[in-house]
Scaffold this motif. Structure first.
Motif: not given
Lengths: 214, 100
Positions: A14-17, A20
């Motif tokens: 979720a943090e990656s998204l 992004i």
């Protein structure tokens, strides 16, 4: 997976998204032209300018509002000059930060607009002077609106924008109907349909961008 | 999160890749502007761009605007594919595809 350096990996998918999305939002404000600044000034110029032309030079010589003769055209050209400045400024701002293919596309497209209207402006007087006053105005307006419509459709092919194609096709349709309807009606159609259409498109694209970047 | 590309799966580089992925094909963003929108120091951005360039994901170009030298960066085709794969992998981790 072994990290390649001390740049910490995101703690979760979720943090990656989220990272992004943050990166895309940060860049989008540079990459995309602000649709309100791109379409709205032109829409308002047409809405007000052609609206005044309709009120002063209505169908069959009818005068709906007793405006000074010079006011509609001076308003139209002044507002279009402001719109041109707005387009030039936002295009130049984008060009300062982006290099490569789209930079060339933007420059070529800008020059194409300039050359298209240089062609219209230099050839029309040769023929317009042979016509009666109302038809002269109709010829100028219809050729200019038709050229604008074609430029938007060409722009849709360059920028892969369906919106621009719809706008160009819509302007072509109202332009043809306006020419058949005659002087006065053409001004009304271009004011409401063309100017209103440009404003509406600017607002719709802006709202769509806002939702996408939320 | 074991199958994610380690070059991209790092906070700073992920933000750089995401920002550059918003550009069109064959477009590049100037270094100072990229630094500004990502709120990174020049040194930090430079280090991470070099890592991405070494992986073949980013192309850094130097040119002149008038007499002023400018540096700009954009994704390579390989970088765009890698970023799309990374994004798809992260989404799959959040919402795994259902077994038939």
């Amino acid at each position: 997976m072994k990290p390649v350096d001390d740049d910490a990996p995101p703690g979760s998918p979720a943090e990656s998204l989220e990272l992004i999305q943050r990166g895309r939002v940060a860049a989008a404000r540079t990459v995309a032209l602000n649709p309100l600044l791109y379409y709205l000034p032109w829409g308002l110029a047409w809405l007000i300018g052609f609206g005044l032309l309709f009120l002063r030079y209505g169908p069959h010589g009818r005068v709906f509002v007793r405006l000074p003769d010079w006011l509609p055209l001076v308003s139209l050209f002044s507002l279009m000059a402001l719109a041109m400045v707005s387009t030039a400024v936002i295009s130049a701002q984008r060009g300062r930060h982006i290099e490569g293919r789209s930079s060339w596309q933007g420059s070529a497209y800008g020059f194409a607009w300039f050359l298209a209207f240089a062609g219209v402006g230099s050839t029309m007087p040769r023929f317009a002077d042979l016509l009666p006053e109302p038809e002269r105005g109709l010829l100028w307006a219809s050729v200019s609106v038709g050229t604008t419509a074609v430029m938007y459709m060409a722009g849709s092919a360059i920028w892969m924008s369906r919106d621009m194609f719809v706008l160009g096709a819509w302007l072509t349709v109202i332009n043809i109907i306006g020419v058949y309807a005659g002087p006065g009606w053409h001004s009304l159609l271009v004011s409401v349909g063309g100017g209103g259409g440009l404003c509406l498109l600017g607002i719709v694209v802006w709202l769509r961008m806002k939702v996408a970047l939320r | 999160m074991t199958d994610l590309d380690p070059v991209i799966h790092a906070q700073a580089r992920l933000r750089i890749m995401a920002a550059l992925s918003s550009l069109g094909d064959d477009d590049r963003m100037t270094f100072p502007h990229l630094q500004q929108i990502l709120d990174m120091t020049a040194g930090n951005l430079s280090v991470h761009l070099t890592k991405l360039e070494q992986a073949g994901y980013v192309e850094v170009a130097k040119s002149f605007r008038g007499r002023t030298p400018t540096t700009s960066a954009g994704l390579t085709r390989r970088g765009r594919v890698a970023f799309d794969d990374y994004t798809a992998a992260v989404r799959a981790l959040i919402d795994p595809p259902k077994e038939p």
